[in-house]
Design an enzyme around this catalytic site. Structure first.
Site, PDB file in Angstrom:
ATOM      1  N   ASP A 122       0.806  -1.225   0.000  1.00  0.00           N
ATOM      2  CA  ASP A 122       0.000   0.000   0.000  1.00  0.00           C
ATOM      3  C   ASP A 122       0.838   1.273   0.000  1.00  0.00           C
ATOM      4  O   ASP A 122       0.308   2.368   0.124  1.00  0.00           O
ATOM      5  CB  ASP A 122      -0.964   0.000   1.194  1.00  0.00           C
ATOM      6  CG  ASP A 122      -2.126   0.963   0.992  1.00  0.00           C
ATOM      7  OD1 ASP A 122      -2.481   1.217  -0.164  1.00  0.00           O
ATOM      8  OD2 ASP A 122      -2.660   1.459   1.989  1.00  0.00           O
ATOM      9  N   ASP A 161      -2.528  -5.352  -5.275  1.00  0.00           N
ATOM     10  CA  ASP A 161      -1.839  -4.095  -5.584  1.00  0.00           C
ATOM     11  C   ASP A 161      -0.318  -4.150  -5.511  1.00  0.00           C
ATOM     12  O   ASP A 161       0.342  -3.237  -6.003  1.00  0.00           O
ATOM     13  CB  ASP A 161      -2.319  -2.963  -4.673  1.00  0.00           C
ATOM     14  CG  ASP A 161      -3.742  -2.537  -4.946  1.00  0.00           C
ATOM     15  OD1 ASP A 161      -4.376  -3.115  -5.839  1.00  0.00           O
ATOM     16  OD2 ASP A 161      -4.237  -1.631  -4.255  1.00  0.00           O
ATOM     17  N   ASP A 313     -12.467   1.925   2.561  1.00  0.00           N
ATOM     18  CA  ASP A 313     -11.158   1.983   1.915  1.00  0.00           C
ATOM     19  C   ASP A 313     -10.182   2.864   2.691  1.00  0.00           C
ATOM     20  O   ASP A 313      -8.983   2.799   2.462  1.00  0.00           O
ATOM     21  CB  ASP A 313     -11.286   2.558   0.504  1.00  0.00           C
ATOM     22  CG  ASP A 313     -12.142   1.701  -0.405  1.00  0.00           C
ATOM     23  OD1 ASP A 313     -12.007   0.474  -0.355  1.00  0.00           O
ATOM     24  OD2 ASP A 313     -12.943   2.268  -1.173  1.00  0.00           O
TER      25      ASP A 313
END
Length: 342
Positions: A122, A161, A313
């Site tokens: 992240d 991701d 989120d």
């Protein structure tokens, strides 16, 4: 980030045949496998229970525990069990994962797991705070997950991701760990050996540029995995994601990586995304997408709900911290009047 995760072919040994009196040798062409062997392999694939038994709907998922409309419209759909080191550290993760898979197999359904713990994930944004900071710690954690998944016939989404973030030629990631490709290769190989179908996350169709992403997938060990996942925690249409997947498959084929499959996260892609594509943290326009379902059409294995609809989120657009349930966010996704509760 939460805001927006095959075994190699066996080597064929070529026998050699002595020729003439010069002592030269020449390889004998490998013979095709007997027809009965090909039939046996095909039969084993056809018997894999993941092809027929459906996806596990866990009554312990957030929406199911909320009750009411959240349970009936969200909680009755299969959603991935997120394995994160904050909640499930190395000493506990094996038992926690096995408890989940036991519930799934008792229901005669396929467990779906998201592994989200690579160091630097992240890029320090909404899902920071990872206690795993080194490659050695990560390998130990993955090894315990692999032990839990033995003979469980699970589906695993690997590190949402991470690959597109760490391989991006334009986005700076201050927390990108050295050797991230080797970490993903280890995870892909180790989890696949447990019998899991591993899908290495490849971002989504709006995560550009992606002309080098197939090469990044190869470096990160997609050869060991069943394939890749797209659109995890994002909002791109299924049509757009299929086109994106086709580009990746073609790129992998050029790199001599063939036979891969893909899945698409449809948990929140039921509405057209914003024009610029940058409003991706609890966007007000987002809606739930089509229910998860495995279809096995060519390279397309099907749709999953990887992100849990109703979970935040991050603290944007009236959302709480990342991963927390919020009635208001679920109401928006279901086109309901905003309850104002979080």
């Amino acid at each position: 980030m939460l805001s927006r995760t095959r075994t190699p072919r066996a080597l064929v040994l070529l026998t050699v045949l002595a020729v003439g009196t010069l002592g030269l040798t020449a390889p004998v062409e490998a013979q095709p496998a007997p027809a009965h062997t090909e039939r046996t392999v095909a039969a084993k694939k056809a018997k894999d229970p993941r092809r027929t038994r459906g996806l596990f709907v866990d009554r312990l998922m957030p929406a199911a525990k909320q009750g009411g409309v959240y349970r009936t419209r969200i909680g009755t759909k299969s959603q991935a069990f997120w394995v994160i080191p904050e909640a499930y550290p190395t000493g506990q993760v094996r038992s926690k994962v096995r408890a989940y898979t036991k519930r799934a197999l008792a229901a005669k359904k396929t467990p779906v797991i998201t592994v989200y713990g690579i160091p630097g994930r992240d890029c320090g944004s909404h899902s920071s705070g990872n206690p795993i900071t080194t490659a050695a710690q990560y390998r130990k954690w993955i090894a315990q997950i692999s032990l839990a998944l033995r003979k469980q016939r699970a589906i695993v989404i690997l590190e949402p991701d991470a690959l597109p973030l760490f391989s991006s030629p334009v986005t700076t990631c201050a927390t990108k760990p050295a050797g991230w490709q080797a970490m993903l290769r280890y995870a892909s190989k180790t989890l696949t050996r447990s019998g899991a179908w591993v899908y290495l996350d490849a971002g989504h169709s709006n995560w550009t540029p992606y002309d080098t992403r197939a090469a990044a997938l190869k470096s990160a060990g997609i050869a060991y995995a069943r394939g890749f996942s797209t659109n995890v925690s994002n909002f791109r249409s299924t049509t757009a994601e299929k086109k994106y997947a086709a580009v990746l498959l073609k790129g992998l084929s050029r790199l001599k990586v063939r036979g891969k499959h893909y899945v698409i996260d449809t948990s929140r892609n039921g509405a057209k995304p914003s024009a610029d594509g940058n409003d991706v943290i609890n966007p007000r326009w987002a809606r739930v997408g089509k229910a998860p379902r495995l279809v096995f059409r060519g390279a397309f294995d099907g749709t999953l709900w990887v992100k849990h609809p109703g979970e935040s989120d991050g603290p944007v657009n009236d959302g709480p911290s990342s991963g927390r349930w919020c009635d208001r966010l679920a109401d928006r996704l279901l086109s309901r009047v905003d309850s104002g509760r979080c």
